[in-house]
Design a protein around this motif. Structure first.
Motif, mmCIF file in Angstrom:
data_model
loop_
_atom_site.group_PDB
_atom_site.id
_atom_site.type_symbol
_atom_site.label_atom_id
_atom_site.label_comp_id
_atom_site.label_asym_id
_atom_site.label_seq_id
_atom_site.Cartn_x
_atom_site.Cartn_y
_atom_site.Cartn_z
ATOM 1 N N GLU A 65 0.836 -1.191 0.000
ATOM 2 C CA GLU A 65 0.000 0.000 0.000
ATOM 3 C C GLU A 65 0.878 1.251 0.000
ATOM 4 O O GLU A 65 1.850 1.328 0.728
ATOM 5 C CB GLU A 65 -0.890 -0.004 1.250
ATOM 6 C CG GLU A 65 -1.862 1.146 1.302
ATOM 7 C CD GLU A 65 -2.724 1.088 2.565
ATOM 8 O OE1 GLU A 65 -3.038 2.148 3.100
ATOM 9 O OE2 GLU A 65 -3.062 -0.024 2.986
ATOM 10 N N ASP A 66 0.515 2.207 -0.847
ATOM 11 C CA ASP A 66 1.235 3.480 -0.889
ATOM 12 C C ASP A 66 0.687 4.379 0.216
ATOM 13 O O ASP A 66 -0.402 4.944 0.087
ATOM 14 C CB ASP A 66 1.068 4.143 -2.252
ATOM 15 C CG ASP A 66 1.861 5.438 -2.378
ATOM 16 O OD1 ASP A 66 2.636 5.763 -1.442
ATOM 17 O OD2 ASP A 66 1.709 6.121 -3.407
ATOM 18 N N ILE A 67 1.440 4.533 1.302
ATOM 19 C CA ILE A 67 0.943 5.300 2.450
ATOM 20 C C ILE A 67 0.881 6.795 2.167
ATOM 21 O O ILE A 67 0.252 7.542 2.897
ATOM 22 C CB ILE A 67 1.776 5.034 3.720
ATOM 23 C CG1 ILE A 67 3.237 5.441 3.510
ATOM 24 C CG2 ILE A 67 1.651 3.589 4.149
ATOM 25 C CD1 ILE A 67 4.083 5.367 4.753
ATOM 26 N N PHE A 68 1.524 7.248 1.094
ATOM 27 C CA PHE A 68 1.520 8.669 0.746
ATOM 28 C C PHE A 68 0.561 8.987 -0.406
ATOM 29 O O PHE A 68 0.566 10.090 -0.939
ATOM 30 C CB PHE A 68 2.930 9.132 0.371
ATOM 31 C CG PHE A 68 3.907 9.000 1.496
ATOM 32 C CD1 PHE A 68 3.835 9.847 2.589
ATOM 33 C CD2 PHE A 68 4.883 8.029 1.478
ATOM 34 C CE1 PHE A 68 4.728 9.739 3.633
ATOM 35 C CE2 PHE A 68 5.782 7.906 2.521
ATOM 36 C CZ PHE A 68 5.700 8.766 3.604
ATOM 37 N N ALA A 69 -0.276 8.043 -0.781
ATOM 38 C CA ALA A 69 -1.153 8.210 -1.944
ATOM 39 C C ALA A 69 -2.110 9.394 -1.807
ATOM 40 O O ALA A 69 -2.373 10.097 -2.776
ATOM 41 C CB ALA A 69 -1.938 6.926 -2.184
ATOM 42 N N ASP A 70 -2.650 9.639 -0.629
ATOM 43 C CA ASP A 70 -3.654 10.695 -0.453
ATOM 44 C C ASP A 70 -3.112 11.916 0.277
ATOM 45 O O ASP A 70 -3.874 12.717 0.815
ATOM 46 C CB ASP A 70 -4.858 10.137 0.312
ATOM 47 C CG ASP A 70 -5.558 9.040 -0.472
ATOM 48 O OD1 ASP A 70 -5.619 9.151 -1.709
ATOM 49 O OD2 ASP A 70 -6.021 8.074 0.152
ATOM 50 N N VAL A 71 -1.808 12.089 0.288
ATOM 51 C CA VAL A 71 -1.205 13.210 1.021
ATOM 52 C C VAL A 71 -1.360 14.521 0.255
ATOM 53 O O VAL A 71 -1.661 15.560 0.828
ATOM 54 C CB VAL A 71 0.286 12.924 1.303
ATOM 55 C CG1 VAL A 71 0.965 14.143 1.874
ATOM 56 C CG2 VAL A 71 0.419 11.750 2.244
ATOM 57 N N ARG A 72 -1.193 14.482 -1.050
ATOM 58 C CA ARG A 72 -1.214 15.698 -1.872
ATOM 59 C C ARG A 72 -2.635 16.160 -2.147
ATOM 60 O O ARG A 72 -3.504 15.372 -2.506
ATOM 61 C CB ARG A 72 -0.494 15.424 -3.186
ATOM 62 C CG ARG A 72 -0.442 16.618 -4.083
ATOM 63 C CD ARG A 72 0.415 16.329 -5.310
ATOM 64 N NE ARG A 72 0.328 17.455 -6.199
ATOM 65 C CZ ARG A 72 0.002 17.364 -7.476
ATOM 66 N NH1 ARG A 72 -0.251 16.198 -8.010
ATOM 67 N NH2 ARG A 72 -0.062 18.427 -8.218
ATOM 68 N N ASP A 73 -2.858 17.441 -1.993
ATOM 69 C CA ASP A 73 -4.143 18.042 -2.348
ATOM 70 C C ASP A 73 -4.174 18.206 -3.863
ATOM 71 O O ASP A 73 -3.384 18.948 -4.436
ATOM 72 C CB ASP A 73 -4.286 19.399 -1.651
ATOM 73 C CG ASP A 73 -5.598 20.088 -1.977
ATOM 74 O OD1 ASP A 73 -6.465 19.450 -2.630
ATOM 75 O OD2 ASP A 73 -5.761 21.241 -1.585
ATOM 76 N N ARG A 74 -5.060 17.523 -4.540
ATOM 77 C CA ARG A 74 -5.099 17.540 -6.000
ATOM 78 C C ARG A 74 -6.113 18.539 -6.558
ATOM 79 O O ARG A 74 -6.411 18.546 -7.741
ATOM 80 C CB ARG A 74 -5.401 16.150 -6.513
ATOM 81 C CG ARG A 74 -4.317 15.145 -6.099
ATOM 82 C CD ARG A 74 -4.385 13.888 -6.889
ATOM 83 N NE ARG A 74 -3.453 12.895 -6.431
ATOM 84 C CZ ARG A 74 -2.170 12.865 -6.788
ATOM 85 N NH1 ARG A 74 -1.690 13.741 -7.613
ATOM 86 N NH2 ARG A 74 -1.374 11.918 -6.333
ATOM 87 N N SER A 75 -6.642 19.407 -5.717
ATOM 88 C CA SER A 75 -7.581 20.404 -6.194
ATOM 89 C C SER A 75 -6.879 21.426 -7.073
ATOM 90 O O SER A 75 -5.648 21.563 -7.034
ATOM 91 C CB SER A 75 -8.272 21.103 -5.021
ATOM 92 O OG SER A 75 -7.333 21.846 -4.270
ATOM 93 N N MET A 76 -7.631 22.168 -7.863
ATOM 94 C CA MET A 76 -7.063 23.106 -8.813
ATOM 95 C C MET A 76 -6.427 24.315 -8.120
ATOM 96 O O MET A 76 -5.672 25.046 -8.716
ATOM 97 C CB MET A 76 -8.142 23.596 -9.781
ATOM 98 C CG MET A 76 -8.659 22.504 -10.682
ATOM 99 S SD MET A 76 -7.359 21.803 -11.722
ATOM 100 C CE MET A 76 -7.043 23.160 -12.816
ATOM 101 N N GLY A 77 -6.754 24.548 -6.880
ATOM 102 C CA GLY A 77 -6.161 25.690 -6.175
ATOM 103 C C GLY A 77 -7.037 26.921 -6.304
ATOM 104 O O GLY A 77 -8.186 26.860 -6.726
#
Length: 82
Positions: A65-77
């Protein structure tokens, strides 16, 4: 080039000197020694990383499992008006 080390006097050994020689090969170096401020040690990022590593148990995280998969905010900003 500048490098800062925080270490105990017992850690000053031949390996440390060899690392300095490799890092600054062919250059003149200036060495200044002072006692570290104990107040700043609590806020030092490297100390915080070391404390985190000591407390972390890799067995608590599944290998597949990638423990950092959901760390980054992928919204447009935020919207920018020019």
């Amino acid at each position: 080039m500048q490098t800062r080390y925080k270490l105990e006097p017992d850690e000053l050994n031949e390996n440390f000197l060899q690392a300095l020689k490799l890092l600054f090969s062919g250059k003149t170096v200036e060495i200044s020694v002072r006692e570290a401020d104990p107040v700043n040690e609590q806020n030092d990022i490297w100390q915080a990383i070391q404390r985190f590593r000591q407390q972390m148990n890799p067995a608590d995280f599944p290998e597949d499992e990638d423990i950092f998969a959901d760390v980054r905010d992928r919204s447009m900003g935020r919207e920018v008006e020019l």
